[in-house]
Design an enzyme around this catalytic site. Structure first.
Site, short mmCIF file in Angstrom:
data_model
loop_
_atom_site.label_atom_id
_atom_site.label_comp_id
_atom_site.label_asym_id
_atom_site.label_seq_id
_atom_site.Cartn_x
_atom_site.Cartn_y
_atom_site.Cartn_z
N TYR A 1 -7.04 73.11 7.69
CA TYR A 1 -6.26 72.97 8.92
C TYR A 1 -4.76 73.04 8.59
O TYR A 1 -4.23 72.22 7.83
CB TYR A 1 -6.55 71.64 9.62
N SER B 1 -15.54 70.36 19.19
CA SER B 1 -15.31 71.19 20.38
C SER B 1 -16.11 70.76 21.60
O SER B 1 -16.75 71.58 22.25
CB SER B 1 -15.59 72.67 20.06
N GLY C 1 -9.76 65.88 20.60
CA GLY C 1 -8.44 66.28 20.14
C GLY C 1 -7.46 66.13 21.28
O GLY C 1 -7.85 66.07 22.45
#
Length: 323
Positions: free
Chosen positions: A54, A210, A286
């Site tokens: 990341y 996700s 997130g």
């Protein structure tokens, strides 16, 4: 906050967790990251997810700096990272799970995160060029050396996970205890079908990523790509067509109506739906601002409202859009 056991391990994770993919090093600096992590912590989150790749290591540096500033007791939080793609060139430095790479990678992550150990280490993808036994033994040695406490996989096939577990069992090595797959209303097959027998057979836990389908299920792409969203980021152009797909956004509009009837946001509905699956240990969320974190955490209270009738209605809405 609810805390769930990670597969058959004794480790307990918050049902909602906080991850750094896309945001750290791309959309968030250390100050905003600290605000988001503090908001998650205040809501009861104890699991913070990261990966070596990341932002090419910058995400780990930001999270490490935040953890140092916040000074939480180390025994109270769980932090992860993942290895496979690497952050430098070289035949043994990227796209591999060989022993040489893994034993170097863990040291790099510990340095960037300013920690003496990482709680969960994932093999970020499977490596067809490295024998699974070599990878299993390397992960076992990382744990034996005290640099990590548990290990698992991310987006491995059921056969690959089963093979790794069998090798560990046969040679009395530390077993993979967790898989990190994509799981959301529009992406269900792997978690619900492919892995179905692994939950009982090998005691697999899940930390899923996700849950909002990269933001699609929040409804923010129904009128196009908002400025600053991941669909506008140069490195995430591959997501743009999927996020702006008219058919999928029509499904999202219908889901938004269901959320409204439950006095919830579309994002909260999508998160609560993931939490309804008892095989899911933690749903990784997130956010790019603290208020988003606060709103997301309210999904825990929505789960009880998703009765059999609501879940059936949701299934009817997503229909052919599921994969």
């Amino acid at each position: 906050m609810e805390y769930r056991r990670l597969g058959r391990s004794g480790l307990k994770l918050s049902a909602l967790s906080f991850g750094s993919w896309v945001t750290y090093g791309n959309q968030l600096d250390t100050t905003t990251a600290r605000e988001c992590m503090a908001a998650a912590w205040d809501a009861g989150v104890n699991f913070f997810d990261n990966a070596e790749v990341y932002a090419a290591g910058r995400s780990e540096e930001i999270m490490g700096a935040v953890l140092r500033e916040l000074k939480w007791p180390r025994q109270r939080y769980v932090v992860s990272t993942k290895f496979f793609w690497g952050i430098s060139d070289g035949p043994n430095e990227k796209n591999t799970l060989n022993r040489k790479y893994l034993l170097h990678a863990i040291d790099g992550s510990l340095r960037r995160m300013q920690l003496d150990h990482i709680d969960l280490v994932y093999c970020h993808r499977a490596d067809p060029d490295t024998p699974i036994e070599e990878t299993v033994r390397a992960m076992h040695d990382i744990i034996e050396r005290g640099k990590a406490l548990y290990w698992g996989t991310s987006e491995w096939t059921a056969d690959e996970i089963r093979a790794a577990a069998a090798i560990a069992e046969r040679h009395h090595l530390h077993k993979p205890v967790v898989e990190q797959p994509q799981y959301n209303l529009l992406h269900r097959q792997r978690v619900e079908r492919e892995y179905a027998r692994l939950y009982d057979d090998v005691g697999l836990g899940l930390t899923t990523w996700s849950p909002l389908a990269s933001g699609l299920l929040s409804g923010k792409y129904r009128e196009g790509a908002p400025a600053g969203s991941r669909a506008t980021l140069p490195d995430y152009g591959w997501l743009r067509d999927r996020l702006l797909d008219p058919q999928r956004n029509a499904v999202v509009a219908r889901l938004a109506a269901v959320a409204g009837e439950l006095a919830a946001t579309p994002s909260q509905l999508a998160l609560a739906w993931c939490l309804k699956n008892s095989h899911v240990t933690s749903v990784i969320t997130g956010a790019s601002r603290a208020q988003q974190v606060v709103e997301n955490m309210k999904a825990v209270d929505l789960v009880a409202k998703l009765d059999e009738g609501v879940m059936k209605h949701i299934d009817e809405i997503v229909g052919d859009a599921t994969r």
